[in-house]
Design a protein around this motif. Sequence first.
Motif, PDB file in Angstrom:
ATOM      1  N   GLU A 132      75.724 192.575  40.662  1.00  0.00           N
ATOM      2  CA  GLU A 132      75.434 191.298  40.053  1.00  0.00           C
ATOM      3  C   GLU A 132      76.473 190.918  39.017  1.00  0.00           C
ATOM      4  O   GLU A 132      76.910 189.785  38.952  1.00  0.00           O
ATOM      5  CB  GLU A 132      74.052 191.329  39.413  1.00  0.00           C
ATOM      6  CG  GLU A 132      73.029 190.725  40.334  1.00  0.00           C
ATOM      7  CD  GLU A 132      71.658 191.208  39.990  1.00  0.00           C
ATOM      8  OE1 GLU A 132      71.426 191.462  38.801  1.00  0.00           O
ATOM      9  OE2 GLU A 132      70.846 191.345  40.899  1.00  0.00           O
ATOM     10  N   TYR A 187      78.272 187.580  39.367  1.00  0.00           N
ATOM     11  CA  TYR A 187      78.046 186.582  38.324  1.00  0.00           C
ATOM     12  C   TYR A 187      78.815 186.948  37.063  1.00  0.00           C
ATOM     13  O   TYR A 187      78.254 186.984  35.983  1.00  0.00           O
ATOM     14  CB  TYR A 187      76.558 186.461  38.008  1.00  0.00           C
ATOM     15  CG  TYR A 187      75.771 185.989  39.191  1.00  0.00           C
ATOM     16  CD1 TYR A 187      75.961 184.698  39.694  1.00  0.00           C
ATOM     17  CD2 TYR A 187      74.843 186.802  39.819  1.00  0.00           C
ATOM     18  CE1 TYR A 187      75.253 184.246  40.777  1.00  0.00           C
ATOM     19  CE2 TYR A 187      74.126 186.353  40.908  1.00  0.00           C
ATOM     20  CZ  TYR A 187      74.330 185.076  41.381  1.00  0.00           C
ATOM     21  OH  TYR A 187      73.623 184.630  42.455  1.00  0.00           O
ATOM     22  N   LYS A 188      80.068 187.292  37.214  1.00  0.00           N
ATOM     23  CA  LYS A 188      80.793 187.678  36.013  1.00  0.00           C
ATOM     24  C   LYS A 188      80.981 186.464  35.112  1.00  0.00           C
ATOM     25  O   LYS A 188      80.932 185.326  35.549  1.00  0.00           O
ATOM     26  CB  LYS A 188      82.121 188.323  36.376  1.00  0.00           C
ATOM     27  CG  LYS A 188      83.059 187.463  37.162  1.00  0.00           C
ATOM     28  CD  LYS A 188      84.320 188.258  37.441  1.00  0.00           C
ATOM     29  CE  LYS A 188      85.041 187.699  38.633  1.00  0.00           C
ATOM     30  NZ  LYS A 188      85.180 188.538  39.755  1.00  0.00           N
ATOM     31  N   LYS A 189      81.169 186.764  33.879  1.00  0.00           N
ATOM     32  CA  LYS A 189      81.232 185.681  32.912  1.00  0.00           C
ATOM     33  C   LYS A 189      82.355 184.739  33.285  1.00  0.00           C
ATOM     34  O   LYS A 189      83.468 185.140  33.591  1.00  0.00           O
ATOM     35  CB  LYS A 189      81.467 186.268  31.516  1.00  0.00           C
ATOM     36  CG  LYS A 189      81.552 185.178  30.472  1.00  0.00           C
ATOM     37  CD  LYS A 189      81.020 185.645  29.136  1.00  0.00           C
ATOM     38  CE  LYS A 189      81.276 184.620  28.055  1.00  0.00           C
ATOM     39  NZ  LYS A 189      81.182 183.241  28.463  1.00  0.00           N
ATOM     40  N   TYR A 228      79.738 180.226  44.012  1.00  0.00           N
ATOM     41  CA  TYR A 228      78.297 180.517  43.930  1.00  0.00           C
ATOM     42  C   TYR A 228      77.425 179.616  44.782  1.00  0.00           C
ATOM     43  O   TYR A 228      76.299 179.950  45.089  1.00  0.00           O
ATOM     44  CB  TYR A 228      77.822 180.414  42.475  1.00  0.00           C
ATOM     45  CG  TYR A 228      78.612 181.267  41.539  1.00  0.00           C
ATOM     46  CD1 TYR A 228      78.794 182.624  41.812  1.00  0.00           C
ATOM     47  CD2 TYR A 228      79.209 180.734  40.417  1.00  0.00           C
ATOM     48  CE1 TYR A 228      79.535 183.411  40.967  1.00  0.00           C
ATOM     49  CE2 TYR A 228      79.957 181.521  39.564  1.00  0.00           C
ATOM     50  CZ  TYR A 228      80.121 182.862  39.842  1.00  0.00           C
ATOM     51  OH  TYR A 228      80.849 183.650  39.006  1.00  0.00           O
ATOM     52  N   LYS A 234      69.029 188.178  36.252  1.00  0.00           N
ATOM     53  CA  LYS A 234      70.209 187.357  36.362  1.00  0.00           C
ATOM     54  C   LYS A 234      70.209 186.388  35.213  1.00  0.00           C
ATOM     55  O   LYS A 234      69.186 186.145  34.602  1.00  0.00           O
ATOM     56  CB  LYS A 234      70.164 186.565  37.659  1.00  0.00           C
ATOM     57  CG  LYS A 234      70.712 187.353  38.802  1.00  0.00           C
ATOM     58  CD  LYS A 234      70.538 186.588  40.083  1.00  0.00           C
ATOM     59  CE  LYS A 234      70.744 187.516  41.241  1.00  0.00           C
ATOM     60  NZ  LYS A 234      70.236 186.979  42.468  1.00  0.00           N
ATOM     61  N   LYS A 235      71.374 185.823  34.959  1.00  0.00           N
ATOM     62  CA  LYS A 235      71.417 184.831  33.902  1.00  0.00           C
ATOM     63  C   LYS A 235      70.657 183.588  34.344  1.00  0.00           C
ATOM     64  O   LYS A 235      70.630 183.232  35.512  1.00  0.00           O
ATOM     65  CB  LYS A 235      72.873 184.506  33.580  1.00  0.00           C
ATOM     66  CG  LYS A 235      73.436 185.483  32.561  1.00  0.00           C
ATOM     67  CD  LYS A 235      74.866 185.105  32.220  1.00  0.00           C
ATOM     68  CE  LYS A 235      75.820 186.175  32.686  1.00  0.00           C
ATOM     69  NZ  LYS A 235      76.876 185.700  33.512  1.00  0.00           N
ATOM     70  N   HIS A 266      72.264 180.821  36.634  1.00  0.00           N
ATOM     71  CA  HIS A 266      72.483 181.231  38.014  1.00  0.00           C
ATOM     72  C   HIS A 266      71.195 181.251  38.796  1.00  0.00           C
ATOM     73  O   HIS A 266      71.154 180.931  39.960  1.00  0.00           O
ATOM     74  CB  HIS A 266      73.175 182.589  38.051  1.00  0.00           C
ATOM     75  CG  HIS A 266      74.609 182.503  37.653  1.00  0.00           C
ATOM     76  ND1 HIS A 266      75.198 183.374  36.782  1.00  0.00           N
ATOM     77  CD2 HIS A 266      75.546 181.603  37.983  1.00  0.00           C
ATOM     78  CE1 HIS A 266      76.455 183.021  36.605  1.00  0.00           C
ATOM     79  NE2 HIS A 266      76.690 181.952  37.310  1.00  0.00           N
ATOM     80  N   ILE A 309      70.495 177.738  39.728  1.00  0.00           N
ATOM     81  CA  ILE A 309      71.297 177.308  40.875  1.00  0.00           C
ATOM     82  C   ILE A 309      70.733 177.905  42.152  1.00  0.00           C
ATOM     83  O   ILE A 309      70.588 177.221  43.163  1.00  0.00           O
ATOM     84  CB  ILE A 309      72.772 177.722  40.682  1.00  0.00           C
ATOM     85  CG1 ILE A 309      73.409 176.873  39.600  1.00  0.00           C
ATOM     86  CG2 ILE A 309      73.542 177.546  41.986  1.00  0.00           C
ATOM     87  CD1 ILE A 309      74.852 177.227  39.320  1.00  0.00           C
TER      88      ILE A 309
END
Lengths: 467, 78
Positions: free
Chosen positions: A14, A18-20, A218, B3-4, B7, B10
Amino acid sequence: MDKKLKKGKSQELESEVYKKHTKVYPREVHGLFARLRVTGVVTLLGIYYLIPWFTWGDRQAVLFDLPARKFYIFDWVFWPQDFIYLALLLAIAAFALFFFTAIAGRLWCGYACPQTVWTEAFLWIERKVEGSRQQQIKRDKAPWTSDKIKVKATKHSLWVLFSLITGFVFVGYFTPIRELAAGIVTFQLGVWEWFWLFFYGFATYGNAGWMREQVCMYMCPYARFQSAMFDKDTLVVAYDKERGEPRGGRKRTIDPAEKGLGSCVDCNLCVQVCPTGIDIRNGLQYECIGCAACIDVCNDVMDKMGYEPNLVRYTTEHRDDGHETHILRPRIVVYAVLLLVITGSIFFKIATRIPLELDVIRDRNALYRETPEGLVANIYTLKVINMDEERHSYRLRVDGLEGLTHALDGKVLEVKSGEVLDVTEDVVVDPINLKKTSSEIIFTLESIENPELVSEQKSRFLGPLIR
Amino acid sequence: MEKKKPHKAIAILWPSFMVAVVATGIFFSTFDPVEIYHISGDGFELSGLGHYTIGFFSFWLLGAVNGFLALYFLKPCE
Ligand code: SF4
Ligand code: SF4
């Protein structure tokens, strides 16, 4: 323990996916592929912004008239009944995409995807206002001054304006655009038109101004599954490791062979131009949208150094390994055949389309009615849709039961081009001819001028319970 | 599953958006909203794009609820 391991792994995954996000500042690039892309961008945006302004006869050439439930595309008029064509068109688009992806990789992404096209336009505005990549980075790091505020405000105002125009044109595909323009000037737009104008405008501003490459990484479904269409003969952008390594800075004048250096001067320009911020020298990466900006810039460098071009270039995995590239391979043939079959069938369907539609709806209020003479009557509402370009007169036949009579027998139904006629039909039968409680009857509508224009509809005739 | 937030949003909103586009196409090519209005006999009479807009956003909402629940049930229970 096992679980922990798994968790660690998925977290790693993850954080990888979903890296910054760090802002990418793509550097401006010139060259063959950049010119191709600009051509693509200008053409596609031109088409998008201009098409709704064309007229065709006495109507807008391309108009998706939802309230009237008709789609006009130049000479064609599509009705909701023609949904199958839309589905076939989408299938064609999908297979064309598969086909081109298998042959040439992410051509779509680099040159034609709306995300690329609008981002490119936004980047252009950004560069005009904020200056080059270096200036942008410097300004973003610097504290807020009145000058910085001014520059940023200008950029965002231009972006917003451009987005609103984009939203306006979008609505113009669904509402006649000239009326729309007049409505904006006089502030008399319908609430839904305003809503979509802002909604689409906002989406453009967000996607092309802020999200950019993150949409590709994404959100884009195509980016996720395109690798399934790749094989070793697909065209990709790649760095020639053999030739480039070992990389290193050097003076223009020295001979790299003497110093034991490859052709890559490690100028990092290929990383700076990349809209997704990756380093092509690390090999094939799924973030790469195949835009070829790195090819253009590296060829520039090679030219300045007096080296051969194409250190970064379009190639295939097979060619890179010293094999031959095969254009014709099973996958390509399958996609091509499917594409041909679907395209053929849509043309066949359009060519043999009968521009007449008959809908038969049974009266919902009563199952059946008995007349004073002891006969059984059913009432239907007929909808006759003339999708032809000319007016027609039609005659209606009803078959399926012995001795039936119907109210529209011998009557002529006149329907203008593009009109819908609603009529009530009364079908009457003697109950001795009813073998079942519910029998099938067939309505046949035929044009008097052109007997080939026929539409048939089945319906049920209900009578009393029969024991 | 942490998860953030953006995201997650989305991951819920975007697929349901795409499904809503398809569903709206299929639904409204089969049913004329004006006719539905006449049959049901009540509800609002909306102008022009109104029915289609509300239809589209209802589909989007349904899809998003579905996506949200899917993500929610994926969470291990404590
Ligand atoms: S642009 Fe070319 S020379 Fe410069 S770092 Fe990239 S690959 Fe090396
Ligand atoms: S690696 Fe090169 S081709 Fe791929 S996205 Fe970056 S600049 Fe474009």
